[in-house]
Each structure stands twice: as C-alpha cells, then as structure tokens.
Design an enzyme around this catalytic site. Sequence first.
Site, PDB file in Angstrom:
ATOM      1  N   GLU B  98       0.736  -1.353   0.060  1.00 19.64           N
ATOM      2  CA  GLU B  98      -0.031   0.095   0.015  1.00 19.64           C
ATOM      3  C   GLU B  98       0.764   1.244  -0.001  1.00 19.64           C
ATOM      4  OE1 GLU B  98      -0.685  -2.632   1.869  1.00 19.64           O
ATOM      5  OE2 GLU B  98      -2.673  -2.992   1.617  1.00 19.64           O
ATOM      6  N   HIS B 167      -8.613  -5.358  11.339  1.00 16.14           N
ATOM      7  CA  HIS B 167      -9.362  -5.069  10.150  1.00 16.14           C
ATOM      8  C   HIS B 167     -10.557  -4.462  10.237  1.00 16.14           C
ATOM      9  CE1 HIS B 167      -6.697  -8.171   8.883  1.00 16.14           C
ATOM     10  NE2 HIS B 167      -6.927  -8.318   7.586  1.00 16.14           N
TER      11      HIS B 167
END
Lengths: 370, 365
Positions: B98, B167
């Site tokens: 990312e 998450h």
Amino acid sequence: MTQAPAQKHSSTDSTMTSEPSTELKLKWLRDMQLIREFENRTAQAYQQAKIGGFCHVYTGQEACAVGTIGSINDDDPVVTAYRDHGHALARGMTPEACMAEMYGKITGCAKGKGGSMHMFDRPNWLFGGHGIVGAQTPLGAGLAFAAKYEHDVMKKRVDGSEAKKKVTLCYLGDGAIDQGAFHEALNYVSVHNIPVIYIIENNGYSMGTAINRHTANSGNLISRGESYGIDSLEIDGLDIVELYKGFKPYVESCRENSRPGFVDLKTYRYQGHSMSDPQKYRTKDEVDEYKAKDSIARLASQLMESGDLSEDDWKSMQKAIRDEVMSAMQAAEDAPTPELSELITDVYANPEKNLSPQTTYTHGARNPLL
Amino acid sequence: MTTLPDTMSMIESDIHPAVEGVEIPDFLSESDLPSREGDRIIQFREALREAMAEEMRRDERVFLLGEEVAQYNGAYKVSQGMLDEFGPERIIDTPISENGFAGMAIGAAMCGLRPIVEFMSWSFSLVAADPILNNAPKMLYMSGGQFGCPIVFRGNDGAGGQLGSTHSWCVEGLFSNVPGLKMAIPSNPYDAKGLLATAIRDPDPVFFLESERMLGDKAHVPEEHYFIPFGRARLAREGDAVTLVSFGRPVNFCLDAAEVLANDGIECDVLDMRTIRPLDIDSIVDSIKKTNKIVVVDQCWPFGSVASEVIAQICEHGFDWLDAPPVRVNTIDVPTPYAKDLEYAYLPNPERIATAVRELVGATV
C-alpha cells in the site's frame, strides 16, 4: 506481464558515450560552481538566522546533480529528497527563487510555504523536494508511470501535446535505501516496467550513521537493485566526465526499453548532515581526503590542462557566479514576506464551503514560477 | 503589512490553476436529481462500479489500481468486469504494497492523471499513512500552488463482520483531521454512485469510505450518470422530536432506531451527512431549530471523533437552540472484538441509539 530482457551495465562498458564537448564541460563547471557558491551563502545566511528550520547543503556532491540532470531531457521528470537546492539549481530554478524560498518570501518557489526541504519547479519538471526519508521514491515511480501512461494509453499528454518516451530521475541518499517505501517502489517499477532511475547519492552516511552501520551488504549496494531484477550501475560521483559517460547511455537504455534503473553514485558531503550537525562521527582527515578529490577543482584543472580554460577565465567565472548569488540573496532579502492571507490559500484546488470549522479557504497569489 | 511584487498576480479562477482540465459538474438541487424510487434494483458495489466505469469511459486520465482489482475482478467484486472493458493498462493489479502503490498513484496525480486507488480495506491504508496524509493533502500547499493531487482513495471502512481488531478500522476520525483532503461516506447505493462520480471529478484528494457490510445492499439506482455535491446532507427521515445525525453505515442504524421509536410516538429527523469534509453544519442547525435535541451517531471511537467535531460545531452554531446537552453514540472505546455478540454490542447499533434518544427525550420532557 514479462520483463524487458536484461542488459548489463557498468561504467566501463563499450557502450559509453564519447567524450563530452568542451562547451558542455564548461557549462557543468559553471553549474557546479553555482551550487557551491549558493550553498556557501546558504550556510552563511543560516548562521545569520535569515534561514530557519532544517537546512541540508549539497557542498561536495555537486557533480551528482549536474552530471545526471545533464544526461536527461529538459522535460524528463525529476524528484528528490530534502537535500534539494543543488537539484533545483541544476534543473534550472533561478537562485533568486531558491534563496527566497529559504528566506520565507512570497517570491520563493513555493511562496515561502515549503522551505529548504521542499523545492518545487513545475516549469522545469522538478516535483520536489520531499522531507520524509524515502517518501519521494514511490512518487518517482508515479511520475514515470504517468509519462508511460500518456505515451502508451493516451497517446498524448494530459494537456493534449505530444507524448514522449520519458525517463524519471528519483534521487535518494544512502540512508533512504533502508526505508520500506523504497523497496516497495523498486518492486513495483520492476514488475510493471516503469522507467524511473533511482539514484542513490551515496555519501557514506545516513545522517551520522556510517553506511556499514546502517545497511546490510553495504559494499555492494547495487545487489539491492539487482535483487529486484533491475540492471544496476555503480558510478564514481566525484568525476563528472566519467559520470556522464557511464550514466548517459544507461538513461537511454532505460528510456528505450522502458525499464527502471538503480545507480550507486558514490559521493561525499563536506558539510554536516544538516546545519546543526557537529560531525563527531567522522574525522577531519577523512573530509580532507575527499576535498583533495573535489569534483569542481578536478574539472577546472582538466579544462586548464586541455587549454580550454585559463586561470583568468576561471577567476572571472567564479566572480560572475559570486555576483549572481549575492544578487539573489539581496533579492531574497528585499522581497516581501507572504501576506497573512496566504496562510489559508493553496489548501484546496476546489475550496468548497464548510471544509473547515475555522476558516473559508481561498486562492491567493499565483505561484511566481507559473 | 506587505504587498505582492509587481511580477506576481492573484488567482482569479474558482478552481486552482495547479490542477488543469477540471470539469466540475453542474450540480442539481435534491429535487431535480433523478428519482430515488424505481425498479432498477442493484447492489451498492454495482453502483460504485457504474460511477467509475462511466468516468473512465469519459476521461482517459482516470484509471483504477489496487490489490486484486483486475484479474480477480475485485476482492469484493466492486470492479467486476472492468478489466474486460478497460484492459490491464487502466485496471491495474498491484503488489500487496500500500505504501508503494498509494505513493505511486500520488505521483501520477501530480502529473495530471486521475487515479482511483482501491484499498481492500481502509485498515490497510495505515501502512500508507505517509503518502496519503503527508503527501496527497499537502502537495498543493507545500509546492506553493504548483502541484495539485486529484486522486480518489476508496475502500471498506469499519467493522466488516467478525474481522477482529486489526481489520475493522474506522479511519474517518483519524484522517478527517487533516486539512487538504475531502471525505465522503455514503450510506446507500444511490448516494454511492452520485458521490463517487463527484469524487472522481473533484480536483482535490478525496477519501471515499465504503463498508463491506453494505456492498450487497440493494436499492433503485438510476442508470443515468448523476452527481451529488459534497457538503449537502440528506434528510433521510423527517420528525420533530430529536435530530439524529450520522454518516455511512450507521445512518442505517439510525433509520432502524427511528422506525422503532416511531412506534412509541417519537419521531426523529435523520440526517445523512454524506460527506464529513465538507460538513453540512447548516442542515444540522436547521434541524435542531425544529427538534432542539440532537444525537450524533458515529462508528469511530469517541475520543477526538467525528462526533466530537460535529458536537463542537453544534455548540458553536446552534447552542441557543438546544434544550439539552448534545449526545453522542460512538462505538465502545475498546479495540474491535471478534465474538459476534461482542462486536454487535460494540457498534453504535439501533438499540443503543434508541436508548440514547429515549433518555434524551425523557430528560427534556
């Protein structure tokens, strides 16, 4: 997706460019001396508190920026880290715009909003000046991606003009090679065949930590690039003529084959990491040893030996440069500081209502370089 | 005071000249937008896809990149079929990296392209914090108005359904703190399409927050392309007892709570903010002029949350209209638990909202 065929490079390849012209060498001498003089004055101004914040001068490394930027086209993108005054000047930024930025003046390249570490020059394809170590390396991938996208997908530039095959130069210091962002960038550009050349300006120190203390396999940095499938090159960054002869064909190969590059450009900085560095981590003898190999003095004496530069020519060149830098400092001194209203400009390109509980953003002065 | 040197001039245009080729749509009033009623029932994920695909057909500068967006057809099937239509040069699979690909997209945006970056989850954007917070929203300012950053970051935000603590991030509280970015957070398929189209057209970095739990939600979505302006809340339900303010998935919790409360004769205004930056504080104040009571529902943790900001602004702009202190219902101030019942209790669920409203109404009766 397949990668372009591997092509080995080294600075002694027979593919080396022929000897650069005297005219080019004289230009480099001038450009390097401009950076040297500019940085000496920068240090002086910093000590006089005309310049604030963090300030990292480029003295000693001049051949790196001048030689590599001298090997690319005027419209190839360039991005670098925080030791960026040399790249800005080599790319064509005026000493006035660069110095005024450090003085925090509205006539600075970033209207006094960026400072020493954030030099931007859009007309000269300089995309910063970035302060976080390694942050510029994914950005460099993006600049190269955009040029490739324009060429391959849009078949034209975003402004409608002709799209060219471009190479992007992305500079980093040897300290940045340990950053995760750099490894992610290397991996990405190799997998996607993106033509960006990562130039490690290897001055041997990550701030005050010597290279053998901060990175693994420090004697063989190019193995880092090779491990990502990138043909990599080691170059002596103190000899601008040899640098150019090795680097120029490498640039053209990356451009032609749309492949990334990785260059270990060995250099040395004479000053501390920043202006506040007491340099306890190295000896004066070491610094003197490198000063004896100074890239500017070396080129000047080569030109004198070949009869292309007289002692008087060199003196008058130095004087002209000194005058130019002094005049840039005077201009920076005389320029106005940004209006307080500039505090809330350039925050949003489309400043809608209710973006902040505190203020309504506006547009202010057009950047002086645009 | 100082003055501008003769060689410099002021920017006259509405859109900053650093970003070229900007086409801001003509925004219609809420009543002139295509109808929300109809029988073209599609999923939230399809609505997102329609907005992206239409913008990509129109503008070659727009491309999509992210993990599994191409050959896999999207980890959550948002980009299903887009590789077939646009090809691998515009629908780009990235490594799980990312920091690298977000930074790369920002570099491309500086050059005038219009990247859409898909984060499989906003939770994963934390490893890209430097580029998305330190580069994208600051580029225009730091370059003194030379380089803008027209980019959209989008992906799943908030608890996805027993995904545990790492998450389940709600990044709106953290990221909306940063000036220079805009943040949109739709609660339903219709708004998702119209807001994403606007986000792609906008010349500033837009953080677009979706929810894994809503991607399968179905509603009528017009086939035509339309744009919902940023900074305009929607009154999703009308009442006079209490104002419920929320954004994103918890808007639906508010609507559920309002339904239950209506059975007890408590009618709520439910305001769907749709964007956090800009924040339509005017609509909130208009509502509390009527209800005099407010509950802000937010799926971030309470400390320094969007709810905190909304309440601060209510106090600044609507204090005199309030009959009781403003109330916030946030997620419980702990890491997100895994166990189903615990996760439900952790969220600002309809029961917690209804309880808060009842207490507020009781307190002021």
